[in-house]
Design a protein around this motif. Sequence first.
Motif, PDB file in Angstrom:
ATOM      1  N   SER A  94       7.363   3.245  11.334  1.00 29.96           N
ATOM      2  CA  SER A  94       8.047   2.435  10.329  1.00 29.96           C
ATOM      3  C   SER A  94       9.551   2.598  10.404  1.00 29.96           C
ATOM      4  O   SER A  94      10.303   1.661  10.155  1.00 29.96           O
ATOM      5  CB  SER A  94       7.571   2.814   8.924  1.00 29.96           C
ATOM      6  N   THR A 102       2.682   2.028   7.582  1.00 29.54           N
ATOM      7  CA  THR A 102       1.837   1.429   6.552  1.00 29.54           C
ATOM      8  C   THR A 102       1.235   0.154   7.130  1.00 29.54           C
ATOM      9  O   THR A 102       1.608  -0.286   8.221  1.00 29.54           O
ATOM     10  CB  THR A 102       2.665   1.073   5.302  1.00 29.54           C
ATOM     11  N   TRP A 104       1.849  -2.689   5.923  1.00 30.81           N
ATOM     12  CA  TRP A 104       2.956  -3.656   5.867  1.00 30.81           C
ATOM     13  C   TRP A 104       3.743  -3.606   7.174  1.00 30.81           C
ATOM     14  O   TRP A 104       3.971  -4.636   7.824  1.00 30.81           O
ATOM     15  CB  TRP A 104       3.860  -3.346   4.675  1.00 30.81           C
ATOM     16  N   GLU A 105       4.165  -2.390   7.567  1.00 31.57           N
ATOM     17  CA  GLU A 105       4.949  -2.261   8.790  1.00 31.57           C
ATOM     18  C   GLU A 105       4.112  -2.537  10.038  1.00 31.57           C
ATOM     19  O   GLU A 105       4.632  -3.052  11.031  1.00 31.57           O
ATOM     20  CB  GLU A 105       5.576  -0.869   8.880  1.00 31.57           C
ATOM     21  N   SER A 108       4.197  -6.056  10.416  1.00 33.21           N
ATOM     22  CA  SER A 108       5.496  -6.440  10.982  1.00 33.21           C
ATOM     23  C   SER A 108       5.523  -6.226  12.492  1.00 33.21           C
ATOM     24  O   SER A 108       6.115  -7.026  13.236  1.00 33.21           O
ATOM     25  CB  SER A 108       6.613  -5.635  10.315  1.00 33.21           C
ATOM     26  N   ASP A 178       0.208  -4.774   0.977  1.00 35.93           N
ATOM     27  CA  ASP A 178       0.253  -4.283   2.355  1.00 35.93           C
ATOM     28  C   ASP A 178      -0.929  -4.807   3.160  1.00 35.93           C
ATOM     29  O   ASP A 178      -0.775  -5.223   4.316  1.00 35.93           O
ATOM     30  CB  ASP A 178       0.231  -2.749   2.371  1.00 35.93           C
ATOM     31  N   ARG A 181      -0.414  -8.367   3.939  1.00 34.42           N
ATOM     32  CA  ARG A 181       0.596  -8.521   4.995  1.00 34.42           C
ATOM     33  C   ARG A 181      -0.047  -8.409   6.376  1.00 34.42           C
ATOM     34  O   ARG A 181       0.213  -9.231   7.261  1.00 34.42           O
ATOM     35  CB  ARG A 181       1.675  -7.455   4.816  1.00 34.42           C
ATOM     36  N   TYR A 238       6.318 -12.190  -3.805  1.00 36.67           N
ATOM     37  CA  TYR A 238       5.407 -11.360  -3.018  1.00 36.67           C
ATOM     38  C   TYR A 238       3.953 -11.791  -3.238  1.00 36.67           C
ATOM     39  O   TYR A 238       3.150 -11.836  -2.294  1.00 36.67           O
ATOM     40  CB  TYR A 238       5.548  -9.894  -3.411  1.00 36.67           C
ATOM     41  N   ALA A 242       1.360 -13.122  -0.343  1.00 33.65           N
ATOM     42  CA  ALA A 242       0.118 -12.394  -0.078  1.00 33.65           C
ATOM     43  C   ALA A 242      -1.096 -13.288  -0.271  1.00 33.65           C
ATOM     44  O   ALA A 242      -2.080 -13.200   0.474  1.00 33.65           O
ATOM     45  CB  ALA A 242       0.036 -11.172  -0.993  1.00 33.65           C
ATOM     46  N   ASN A 421      10.591  -3.026  10.016  1.00 35.76           N
ATOM     47  CA  ASN A 421      10.661  -4.280   9.266  1.00 35.76           C
ATOM     48  C   ASN A 421      11.882  -5.096   9.634  1.00 35.76           C
ATOM     49  O   ASN A 421      11.802  -6.309   9.867  1.00 35.76           O
ATOM     50  CB  ASN A 421      10.663  -3.998   7.758  1.00 35.76           C
TER      51      ASN A 421
END
Length: 443
Positions: A94, A102, A104-105, A108, A178, A181, A238, A242, A421
């Motif tokens: 990350s 995570t 999320w990352e 990404s 997350d 994402r 957000y 999502a 990110n």
Amino acid sequence: MGFRRNLVHARGHIIFILGLIAGLFLVIWLEDLGERSARGGAGGGHDLMQTFDEITPLPLAVRGESSAQDLEHARIAWTYFVNNTDATTGLANSVNNYPSTTMWETGSYIVAILSAERLALIEAPEARDRIARVLDSIGKMRLFEDALPNKAYNTRTQELVDYANKPSDLGLGWSALDVARIMSAFGLAQQAHPDLAPAIAAVTDRWALDRMVRDGELIGTNIAGNEVRHDQEGRVGYEQYAAKAMMLHGYDVYRAYEVRDNLMIRTVLDQPIPVDTRMHRATTPAFVVSEPYLFDGLEFGFDARSHRFATAIYKAQQARFEQTGQLTAVTESHLSEEPYFAYATVWGAGAEWAVLTFQGERIDSRRTMATKAAFGWDALFGTEYTAKLVQAITPLVDPQKGWPEGIYETTGGVNGSVTANTNAVVLAALSFKATGPLIRVPK
């Protein structure tokens, strides 16, 4: 006569009941009045969305090609992932040289791979192999409560960890945002590489995704002592991003996508800013930043509503520059100093341009002109102002590491943290300039 006599005898009870009814209607009226006041003073049945319907969205600025400078900027962003992808697990850090990630990352990272492929920085076989390795590692990770991915993992060991990157027996819970994402990234990956569909299904079939979708809402978990608490997750911006991600996979998240029930308007420099009314929840605070709108535009190409919201949020930042001379591109950012993460907002915690920790503490001295917001807005709208933002950021780049988070507004110093990110958004932005949203197959 008996009825009249009984009516007279019962008059006290009748008056009491009528009083209760009148009081009930008064409470309902006052609550409605207060709610309309909280939502920006819109009364008389006025539909708040009408305010945004009157906004002319800025045209998307797909250029259809990459300049030599664009490709060099993209190459530097891709360097981050070359440096930070673990050779064994295929997972990306990350933050530069910090072996944690995570969902999320990780999402990404997949977006970065797809963008690098579109920009011909890597060939299709390498892109497919990198995504396949990520899927293989995710498929082996221990899940929180054997249900969904934990909020953090060690990229070297694949262990479920806490925020200090220490192994954790219990874990931190799951984040619905997350997970959504990475579900978005899975959808984009499957479109670009249909042969990955079985591997993606093998991962998501392990996940109890129905546990994070309840009555059309997104549900996350939080640990309070030894108790696992289930909470609605997501705020305006957000939450809708999502929801779109989950819709790609057939989940009914109609309440998460709908914005009207939780919308109020705050005017910032003559721009109507969409703000969530759920400001005082114990979970996610309500604030307005660029990030979810950048993701929505770069990945999905906006819908009519998010396009107008994004236009207003961008214009407020441009207006701040026009009034103060301060280049403004605000969003969530990692920080190179304590507390190491902040939300630099257009509006948050009851104020314009507040900079907040996740707990809602004000730290305005950490406001960052964010690299990812500069590149993202420039890709989407391509104005003279966005060109100024990118021009200001360009001298900061480290060709050996990637793009830093940005510039601290108060000191003018570099926010030198280098993250997945930010470098993923730079790649997605430069891909958008050349080929448009990632969801669309290039012509």
